[in-house]
Design a protein around this motif. Structure first.
Motif, PDB file in Angstrom:
ATOM      1  N   LEU A 136       0.978  -1.133  -0.047  1.00 37.97           N
ATOM      2  CA  LEU A 136       0.019  -0.084   0.083  1.00 37.97           C
ATOM      3  C   LEU A 136       0.909   1.089   0.114  1.00 37.97           C
ATOM      4  O   LEU A 136       1.877   1.364   0.677  1.00 37.97           O
ATOM      5  CB  LEU A 136      -0.844   0.030   1.151  1.00 37.97           C
ATOM      6  CG  LEU A 136      -1.734   1.207   1.464  1.00 37.97           C
ATOM      7  CD1 LEU A 136      -2.660   1.382   0.449  1.00 37.97           C
ATOM      8  CD2 LEU A 136      -2.236   1.349   2.886  1.00 37.97           C
ATOM      9  N   ARG A 137       0.853   2.385  -0.886  1.00 35.60           N
ATOM     10  CA  ARG A 137       1.484   3.423  -1.187  1.00 35.60           C
ATOM     11  C   ARG A 137       0.626   4.520  -0.722  1.00 35.60           C
ATOM     12  O   ARG A 137      -0.374   4.991  -1.490  1.00 35.60           O
ATOM     13  CB  ARG A 137       2.046   3.463  -2.412  1.00 35.60           C
ATOM     14  CG  ARG A 137       3.131   2.362  -2.795  1.00 35.60           C
ATOM     15  CD  ARG A 137       3.431   2.190  -4.174  1.00 35.60           C
ATOM     16  NE  ARG A 137       4.275   1.160  -4.261  1.00 35.60           N
ATOM     17  CZ  ARG A 137       4.878   0.673  -5.552  1.00 35.60           C
ATOM     18  NH1 ARG A 137       4.459   1.526  -6.819  1.00 35.60           N
ATOM     19  NH2 ARG A 137       5.734  -0.263  -5.861  1.00 35.60           N
ATOM     20  N   ILE A 138       0.813   5.347   0.554  1.00 37.63           N
ATOM     21  CA  ILE A 138       0.396   6.362   0.714  1.00 37.63           C
ATOM     22  C   ILE A 138       1.223   7.660   0.300  1.00 37.63           C
ATOM     23  O   ILE A 138       2.331   8.119   0.825  1.00 37.63           O
ATOM     24  CB  ILE A 138       0.073   6.461   2.397  1.00 37.63           C
ATOM     25  CG1 ILE A 138      -0.755   5.473   2.708  1.00 37.63           C
ATOM     26  CG2 ILE A 138      -0.506   8.036   2.585  1.00 37.63           C
ATOM     27  CD1 ILE A 138      -0.649   5.087   4.225  1.00 37.63           C
ATOM     28  N   VAL A 183       3.452   0.308   3.191  1.00 36.07           N
ATOM     29  CA  VAL A 183       2.906  -0.410   4.108  1.00 36.07           C
ATOM     30  C   VAL A 183       3.058  -1.699   3.451  1.00 36.07           C
ATOM     31  O   VAL A 183       2.185  -2.195   2.211  1.00 36.07           O
ATOM     32  CB  VAL A 183       1.420  -0.198   4.564  1.00 36.07           C
ATOM     33  CG1 VAL A 183       1.182  -1.346   5.597  1.00 36.07           C
ATOM     34  CG2 VAL A 183       1.465   1.122   5.334  1.00 36.07           C
ATOM     35  N   ARG A 184       3.874  -2.895   4.017  1.00 33.91           N
ATOM     36  CA  ARG A 184       3.784  -4.213   3.383  1.00 33.91           C
ATOM     37  C   ARG A 184       2.526  -5.008   3.590  1.00 33.91           C
ATOM     38  O   ARG A 184       2.062  -5.035   4.930  1.00 33.91           O
ATOM     39  CB  ARG A 184       4.907  -4.938   3.835  1.00 33.91           C
ATOM     40  CG  ARG A 184       4.990  -6.451   3.433  1.00 33.91           C
ATOM     41  CD  ARG A 184       5.375  -6.288   1.775  1.00 33.91           C
ATOM     42  NE  ARG A 184       6.779  -5.906   1.458  1.00 33.91           N
ATOM     43  CZ  ARG A 184       7.185  -4.992   0.867  1.00 33.91           C
ATOM     44  NH1 ARG A 184       6.081  -4.174   0.250  1.00 33.91           N
ATOM     45  NH2 ARG A 184       8.317  -4.557   0.580  1.00 33.91           N
ATOM     46  N   ILE A 185       1.741  -5.141   2.800  1.00 34.44           N
ATOM     47  CA  ILE A 185       0.350  -5.841   2.997  1.00 34.44           C
ATOM     48  C   ILE A 185       0.437  -7.332   2.543  1.00 34.44           C
ATOM     49  O   ILE A 185       1.314  -7.732   1.604  1.00 34.44           O
ATOM     50  CB  ILE A 185      -0.665  -5.261   2.156  1.00 34.44           C
ATOM     51  CG1 ILE A 185      -0.393  -4.918   0.857  1.00 34.44           C
ATOM     52  CG2 ILE A 185      -0.797  -3.757   3.017  1.00 34.44           C
ATOM     53  CD1 ILE A 185      -1.628  -4.447   0.025  1.00 34.44           C
ATOM     54  N   GLU A 186      -0.514  -8.255   2.804  1.00 28.91           N
ATOM     55  CA  GLU A 186      -0.811  -9.593   2.385  1.00 28.91           C
ATOM     56  C   GLU A 186      -1.129  -9.456   0.975  1.00 28.91           C
ATOM     57  O   GLU A 186      -2.300  -8.867   0.654  1.00 28.91           O
ATOM     58  CB  GLU A 186      -1.803 -10.218   3.374  1.00 28.91           C
ATOM     59  CG  GLU A 186      -1.226 -10.508   4.741  1.00 28.91           C
ATOM     60  CD  GLU A 186      -2.676 -10.977   5.474  1.00 28.91           C
ATOM     61  OE1 GLU A 186      -3.603 -10.949   4.993  1.00 28.91           O
ATOM     62  OE2 GLU A 186      -2.397 -11.119   6.629  1.00 28.91           O
ATOM     63  N   PRO A 187      -0.524 -10.142   0.030  1.00 31.02           N
ATOM     64  CA  PRO A 187      -1.033 -10.193  -1.575  1.00 31.02           C
ATOM     65  C   PRO A 187      -2.139 -10.880  -1.947  1.00 31.02           C
ATOM     66  O   PRO A 187      -2.246 -11.818  -2.695  1.00 31.02           O
ATOM     67  CB  PRO A 187       0.365 -10.628  -2.159  1.00 31.02           C
ATOM     68  CG  PRO A 187       0.776 -11.718  -1.029  1.00 31.02           C
ATOM     69  CD  PRO A 187       0.528 -10.892   0.205  1.00 31.02           C
ATOM     70  N   THR A 188      -3.123 -10.584  -1.219  1.00 31.22           N
ATOM     71  CA  THR A 188      -4.456 -11.233  -1.374  1.00 31.22           C
ATOM     72  C   THR A 188      -5.775 -10.387  -1.815  1.00 31.22           C
ATOM     73  O   THR A 188      -6.778 -10.835  -2.282  1.00 31.22           O
ATOM     74  CB  THR A 188      -5.002 -11.878  -0.076  1.00 31.22           C
ATOM     75  OG1 THR A 188      -5.464 -10.977   0.930  1.00 31.22           O
ATOM     76  CG2 THR A 188      -3.934 -13.105   0.472  1.00 31.22           C
ATOM     77  N   ALA A 292       3.728  -9.015   6.880  1.00 33.19           N
ATOM     78  CA  ALA A 292       2.562  -8.500   5.867  1.00 33.19           C
ATOM     79  C   ALA A 292       1.612  -8.283   6.456  1.00 33.19           C
ATOM     80  O   ALA A 292       1.021  -9.151   7.464  1.00 33.19           O
ATOM     81  CB  ALA A 292       2.363  -9.380   4.765  1.00 33.19           C
ATOM     82  N   PHE A 293       0.921  -7.162   6.413  1.00 32.83           N
ATOM     83  CA  PHE A 293      -0.296  -6.827   7.213  1.00 32.83           C
ATOM     84  C   PHE A 293      -1.544  -7.082   6.553  1.00 32.83           C
ATOM     85  O   PHE A 293      -1.645  -6.845   5.413  1.00 32.83           O
ATOM     86  CB  PHE A 293      -0.303  -5.360   7.695  1.00 32.83           C
ATOM     87  CG  PHE A 293       0.874  -5.178   8.718  1.00 32.83           C
ATOM     88  CD1 PHE A 293       0.698  -5.326   9.818  1.00 32.83           C
ATOM     89  CD2 PHE A 293       2.108  -4.707   8.295  1.00 32.83           C
ATOM     90  CE1 PHE A 293       1.718  -5.081  10.836  1.00 32.83           C
ATOM     91  CE2 PHE A 293       2.951  -4.531   9.050  1.00 32.83           C
ATOM     92  CZ  PHE A 293       2.814  -4.528  10.584  1.00 32.83           C
ATOM     93  N   SER A 294      -2.736  -6.964   7.159  1.00 32.49           N
ATOM     94  CA  SER A 294      -4.080  -7.402   6.676  1.00 32.49           C
ATOM     95  C   SER A 294      -4.476  -5.830   6.211  1.00 32.49           C
ATOM     96  O   SER A 294      -4.442  -4.914   6.908  1.00 32.49           O
ATOM     97  CB  SER A 294      -5.033  -8.001   7.511  1.00 32.49           C
ATOM     98  OG  SER A 294      -6.337  -7.968   7.072  1.00 32.49           O
TER      99      SER A 294
END
Length: 345
Positions: A136-138, A183-188, A292-294
């Motif tokens: 996610l890129r803010i 933010v590193r996120i779950e790739p789902t 990785a975050f939800s």
């Protein structure tokens, strides 16, 4: 790797920095190999090329038909590229396939620099799954009348909000006045979900800080910090960590810890000459890939905060629920139906 025209001046000297040659650009990317690959490795990316170097007044092409510009984005790997370079196929919103450079080792970045690349624009996904972002890129974008100091203050608020929501953000300077938080996120999740998460997050920032806006139309932003949620769309990219930027003094889009960001007053102090020593003390983003975050907390904001869908970029097809694509000052209410379609022909 052979570097042609190594003495070509890419950046002219400033009061604070000497001139930069093409060889020095290649040497910079070679020196930044490990942290650079941590940021862009195994990701499809576009190259922002300035073949003759960058000077004040030069212009970046805004379309493939813009032949008079000095710099341009290269998405497809050019003909004649070395066989050892790797690519990955991605698809535009219009389902057009593109085979983009996918760097697997630092030499790929040095080759790109030899081709005049200053800035890398990676996708927010890896080659293993190009349809589900893992970032996610803010994008905190200062508007006229605002400064880097304003962006820094809002970024620190954003970092605190992410912590409240159980997520961890990693900030970097844009290389100019802006700040990006990753933010590193779950790739789902789909690109659409990630975009909605960015909108939800931006709206919560707006609620907490009246100097923040998610208004797509420039005439409605005023002197505020725009959260550019559309940078999370498919085929939308921003300057990578450790990329050079086409600005005086060869500034770098520089990752930082939150404490370092809070103490930074001049992002231009982080440039081709200073960043290699800065990162020698450790990569501020070294632990980014550990967790990785939800997206669920941000998607809950999207679902619960008022406002609904927001505008997409003009090159996108009309999307479900999107507001009318007309400047608010030019909109005449009776000419539009509830779905944002013109009804006057």
């Amino acid at each position: 790797m052979r570097v042609s025209s190594p003495d070509r001046v890419v950046y002219e000297a400033t009061d604070a920095t000497p001139e930069v040659t093409k060889l020095q650009v290649c040497e910079y990317f070679a020196a930044m190999g490990d942290p650079l690959m941590n940021a862009i490795g195994h990701r499809p990316l576009a190259m922002e090329r300035w073949p003759d170097g960058w000077r004040e007044g030069m212009r970046l092409a805004t379309s493939t038909q813009d032949r008079e510009a000095d710099g341009f984005y290269q998405k497809r790997l050019p003909k004649g590229a070395p066989d050892w370079l790797e690519t990955v196929r991605v698809y535009t919103p219009g389902k057009r396939p593109i085979d983009e450079l996918c760097p697997h080792e630092p030499a790929a970045a040095v080759w790109a620099a030899q081709m005049g690349t200053l800035t890398f624009h990676p996708w927010p996904c890896t080659r293993d799954d190009v349809d589900h972002p893992d970032e996610l890129r803010i994008d905190i974008d200062p508007q006229p009348g605002t400064t880097f100091t304003d962006a820094r203050r809002v970024a620190l608020v954003a970092g605190e909000l992410l912590e409240e929501l159980g997520l961890r953000g990693y900030p970097k300077t844009s290389g100019n006045r802006g700040i990006h938080v990753y933010v590193r996120i779950e790739p789902t999740r789909s690109f659409e979900d990630v975009r909605h998460a960015a909108i939800g997050f931006g709206r919560e920032l707006e609620r907490r800080d009246d100097s923040v806006t998610t208004s797509w139309w420039k005439e409605e932003r005023g002197q505020r910090l725009f959260i550019d949620y559309n940078q999370n769309n498919r085929d939308r990219t921003i300057a990578s960590a450790w990329s050079l930027r086409p600005r005086p003094g060869a500034p770098v889009s520089t990752p930082m810890t939150w404490d370092r960001l809070a103490d930074t007053d001049d992002p231009a102090a982080y440039n081709l000459f200073t960043v290699p020593d800065y990162v020698a003390d450790g990569d501020p983003w070294a632990g980014m890939n550990d967790t990785a975050f939800s997206l669920d907390p941000l998607l809950e904001l999207w679902e619960t905060l008022p406002g609904g869908e927001l505008n997409f970029p003009p090159d996108y097809p009309k999307m479900p629920g999107e507001p009318p694509r007309v400047q608010p000052s030019k909109k005449v209410a009776e000419h539009w139906d509830a779905d944002g379609n013109r009804v006057d022909g």
